[in-house]
Design an enzyme around this catalytic site. Structure first.
Site, short mmCIF file in Angstrom:
data_model
loop_
_atom_site.label_atom_id
_atom_site.label_comp_id
_atom_site.label_asym_id
_atom_site.label_seq_id
_atom_site.Cartn_x
_atom_site.Cartn_y
_atom_site.Cartn_z
N HIS A 1 -2.81 0.46 -4.04
CA HIS A 1 -2.54 -0.93 -3.66
C HIS A 1 -1.90 -1.63 -4.86
O HIS A 1 -2.53 -1.82 -5.90
CB HIS A 1 -3.84 -1.64 -3.25
CG HIS A 1 -3.67 -3.12 -3.04
ND1 HIS A 1 -4.73 -3.99 -3.07
CD2 HIS A 1 -2.58 -3.88 -2.78
CE1 HIS A 1 -4.30 -5.21 -2.86
NE2 HIS A 1 -3.00 -5.17 -2.69
N MET B 1 -12.22 -2.86 11.46
CA MET B 1 -13.23 -1.83 11.22
C MET B 1 -14.46 -2.49 10.62
O MET B 1 -14.40 -3.60 10.09
CB MET B 1 -12.70 -0.77 10.25
CG MET B 1 -11.59 0.09 10.79
SD MET B 1 -11.13 1.39 9.60
CE MET B 1 -9.96 2.33 10.57
N TYR C 1 0.87 -1.18 0.00
CA TYR C 1 0.00 0.00 0.00
C TYR C 1 0.91 1.23 0.00
O TYR C 1 1.70 1.42 0.93
CB TYR C 1 -0.93 0.00 1.22
CG TYR C 1 -2.05 -1.00 1.11
CD1 TYR C 1 -3.29 -0.62 0.62
CD2 TYR C 1 -1.86 -2.33 1.48
CE1 TYR C 1 -4.32 -1.54 0.51
CE2 TYR C 1 -2.88 -3.25 1.37
CZ TYR C 1 -4.11 -2.85 0.89
OH TYR C 1 -5.13 -3.77 0.78
N HIS D 1 -10.94 -4.28 7.66
CA HIS D 1 -9.52 -4.61 7.52
C HIS D 1 -9.39 -6.09 7.15
O HIS D 1 -10.26 -6.64 6.48
CB HIS D 1 -8.77 -4.24 8.79
CG HIS D 1 -8.51 -2.75 8.89
ND1 HIS D 1 -7.96 -2.14 9.99
CD2 HIS D 1 -8.75 -1.75 8.02
CE1 HIS D 1 -7.86 -0.84 9.79
NE2 HIS D 1 -8.34 -0.58 8.59
N HIS E 1 -16.13 -1.28 3.88
CA HIS E 1 -14.74 -1.27 4.33
C HIS E 1 -14.56 -2.06 5.63
O HIS E 1 -15.28 -1.84 6.60
CB HIS E 1 -14.26 0.16 4.55
CG HIS E 1 -12.85 0.27 5.04
ND1 HIS E 1 -11.76 0.07 4.22
CD2 HIS E 1 -12.35 0.53 6.27
CE1 HIS E 1 -10.65 0.21 4.92
NE2 HIS E 1 -10.98 0.49 6.17
N HIS F 1 -3.85 -2.60 -8.28
CA HIS F 1 -5.06 -3.34 -7.90
C HIS F 1 -6.22 -2.43 -7.55
O HIS F 1 -7.33 -2.61 -8.03
CB HIS F 1 -4.74 -4.25 -6.72
CG HIS F 1 -5.79 -5.26 -6.44
ND1 HIS F 1 -6.83 -5.03 -5.57
CD2 HIS F 1 -5.97 -6.52 -6.92
CE1 HIS F 1 -7.61 -6.11 -5.52
NE2 HIS F 1 -7.11 -7.02 -6.33
N HIS F 2 -5.99 -1.45 -6.69
CA HIS F 2 -7.01 -0.44 -6.44
C HIS F 2 -6.36 0.82 -5.89
O HIS F 2 -5.23 0.80 -5.41
CB HIS F 2 -8.14 -0.95 -5.51
CG HIS F 2 -7.76 -1.10 -4.07
ND1 HIS F 2 -7.44 -2.31 -3.50
CD2 HIS F 2 -7.68 -0.20 -3.06
CE1 HIS F 2 -7.18 -2.15 -2.22
NE2 HIS F 2 -7.31 -0.87 -1.93
#
Length: 620
Positions: free
Chosen positions: A336, A490, A233, A417, A415, A265-266
């Site tokens: 990412h 999260m 990241y 983790h 979202h 990837h994103h």
């Protein structure tokens, strides 16, 4: 006798000799230096081109394109294979495993080449499917590449097939480098395989016209040397120009450096909080020890893109505010990189292009956080496969904070983790669940994007928004508590809506006092193993819990019945007036009814088997 071959694309029924062979062999494909078109059951090619494209592997050997027919509930796939190969496999599985996968296979025995619907068992052994639901439409060899066109219904009602829904799909692929005498001789463990995540069923949303004064701004991390590790990241801080006036973002799209399409990837763009005049500049891995702590306060999502996503257009009547003295000038780009082959020396300057206008739209779009507060009060025991935590945006908060006309949610970004597996947000009214706002039963923390809703959801005063996340902690030995760290958890849904209100965060957590009562009960039945003294932090307390079945069940009961603390927060991070502690859980008496999948009417077919269409020595 050879089936009909053509160097020009055509759509016709197979010859009678092929039909006779089908009863014995099934469906197969010409692969060597020929162009073959085989239309089955009078199938028609998709009328429109393939709007969606993704590379499947980092080397660019396999590229997938697809087209969705919602009327027929069918997907047309086009798979491009580069270079001479002995075969490929493509398919889907629940979490991207090569075991228990729904597959379509192309392979050769050295003489003939075959195409068939297949599946893999829990040991990776491949078997022919008794129902051939992948239908080959066209196979075409051009230069050094092969193009396969095939289709499959969303739902087949075959227990060996994957149900294609509008959530994340884990695509699996494999490359065969040598011939196999039979399909049953192939095991996925001996193949060059990989995984790619995508949303196959994207909503059909009309594209609004762009105004004449539209401008663009590129948010890109300059000249990044992509690390040779599998997952990175990357964080980059940039800023808007001084005195940048108020604009509306009306569209954004990805900018991916050519050649890196399979590695990026994103990406997400976050706006920082307005608490400080300046944020430290940074350009490096997000988990670097050199990363300034203040970057954790850059978490207001402006844009999010993931592999396979097209440009994101806001509704014609709304735009996202950008600029003005009341907001931060600082933005954080997060990229990412997914590099499973550990490729070295690749440079990248990918990012997101914002399209904005000075012609402000009638409504400002806002982003509201739903779900759980970032707090260690909410925790998941270790060794859990499906542990559910739920956060509430209560009727009291929506009654106080929303306008009388309500708000319209048009997009959503889920979202969690690393241990998140499912996320869902449901709207409830008058004690009954009415509709799903957004859901992903195959959620992956490594694939996050803002997704347009098929139908906008109107939230009225007094409605309840319930967000639940399902976690898997099988590989963890300690409790996973809520928080900002990547190893913490999260449960959030960032909903995009209009008109913008003062309400920026509507979340909850279990009441702290009731959690302490839980620790006292653990001690009462567990020989005082958990410190309930004031100096012990909640993470320390959870770390001391012996995770037997009683303590696990008690924690589930606590979260399901104990009062909650509600965070009904304004954009200033201050709660709306009132006492928000010790609030009862919303009383919901009925759940949303799930529609049963519609099974397609099966046509009568002969015994399933790999259908030989052509031998390598055929004339063309």
């Amino acid at each position: 006798m050879q089936p009909h071959l053509s160097h020009q694309p055509c759509w016709s029924l197979p010859s009678p000799s092929v039909r006779e062979a089908a009863s014995m062999y099934g469906t197969a494909v010409a692969i060597f230096l020929v162009i073959l078109v085989a239309a089955l059951q009078g199938s028609e090619p998709p009328e429109s081109p393939f709007p969606y494209h993704i590379p499947l592997d980092p080397e660019g050997t396999l590229e997938l394109s697809w087209n969705v027919s919602y009327d027929q509930e069918i997907i047309h796939f086009q798979l491009q294979v580069q270079g001479p190969r002995a075969g490929v496999l493509f398919g889907m599985s629940d979490r991207g495993e090569m075991e228990n996968a729904d597959l379509v296979m192309l392979w050769t025995d050295g003489d003939r080449t075959y195409f068939a619907d297949a599946w893999s068992d829990q040991k990776g052994q491949i078997h022919l499917d008794t129902h051939q639901d992948y239908q080959l439409l066209q196979a075409q060899r051009v230069s050094n590449s092969l193009s396969l066109l095939f289709k499959r219904p969303f739902v087949t009602c075959d227990p060996k097939d994957y149900v294609i829904e509008d959530d994340t799909v884990h695509l699996v692929y494999g490359i065969l480098e040598e011939p196999f005498q039979s399909l049953e001789a192939i095991n996925t463990s001996g193949l060059h395989t990989g995984l790619q995540q995508v949303q196959l069923l994207k909503p059909e949303v009309s594209t609004p016209a762009m105004p004449a004064d539209v401008q663009t701004m590129d948010i890109r991390a300059p000249d990044v040397l992509i690390p040779s590790t599998e997952t990175t990241y990357w964080c980059y801080i940039t800023e808007l120009p001084l005195h940048f006036p108020r604009h509306h973002i009306i569209m954004y799209e990805a900018i991916v450096t050519e050649g890196n399409e399979a590695l990026v990837h994103h990406m997400e763009v976050f706006q920082c909080t307005n608490e400080s005049e300046a944020f430290p500049m940074f350009n490096g891995p997000c988990d670097s020890k050199m990363k300034p702590d203040r970057l954790n306060y850059c978490r207001h999502v402006l844009a999010a893109w993931a592999l396979g996503a097209k440009a994101f257009y806001y509704p014609e009547e709304a735009g996202v505010p950008l600029g003005s003295s009341g907001s931060s000038r600082f933005l954080r780009l997060e990229v990412h990189y997914h590099n499973p082959r550990n490729i070295q020396g690749r440079r990248d300057s990918s990012g997101i292009r914002l399209h904005y206008t000075a012609s402000l739209r009638p409504n400002e779009a806002g982003i509201m956080e739903l779900g759980l507060v970032y707090t260690p009060l909410m925790a998941i025991p270790p060794q859990e496969t499906t542990f559910v935590l739920t956060g509430y945006c209560t009727d009291r908060c929506t009654q106080m904070a929303l306008p009388k006309s309500g708000i319209r949610i048009f997009a959503s970004q889920l979202h969690t983790h690393l241990t998140g597996r499912k996320v869902i947000t449901v709207l409830a009214r008058d004690g009954q669940q009415r509709e799903v706002v957004n859901r992903d039963n195959h959620y992956s923390p490594h694939f996050q994007e803002i997704r347009m809703l098929k139908n906008a959801v109107t939230v009225h005063q007094g409605d309840v928004l319930i967000t639940s996340c399902t976690y898997n902690t099988e590989n963890r030995t300690m409790a996973t508590v809520g928080g900002f760290g990547i190893l913490e958890e999260m449960c959030v849904n960032y909903v995009h809506y209009y008109p913008k209100t003062e309400l920026e965060l509507c979340k909850s957590a279990v009441d702290d006092g009731f959690l302490q009562k839980y620790f006292h009960i653990v001690n009462r039945f567990g020989n005082e193993e958990v410190c309930t003294c004031p100096q012990a932090s909640v993470p320390q307390q959870f770390a001391s819990v012996p995770w037997n079945s009683f303590n696990r069940d008690m924690l589930k009961a606590l979260y399901n019945y104990a009062p909650i603390s509600v965070h009904c927060n304004k954009t200033s991070a201050v709660r709306f007036p009132g006492n928000w502690n010790l609030q009862p859980l919303p009383n919901i008496t009925s759940a949303v009814e799930e529609p049963d999948p519609r099974c397609p009417i099966r046509q009568t077919r002969g015994p399933a088997g790999p259908f030989v269409v052509i031998t390598h020595g055929g004339r063309h």
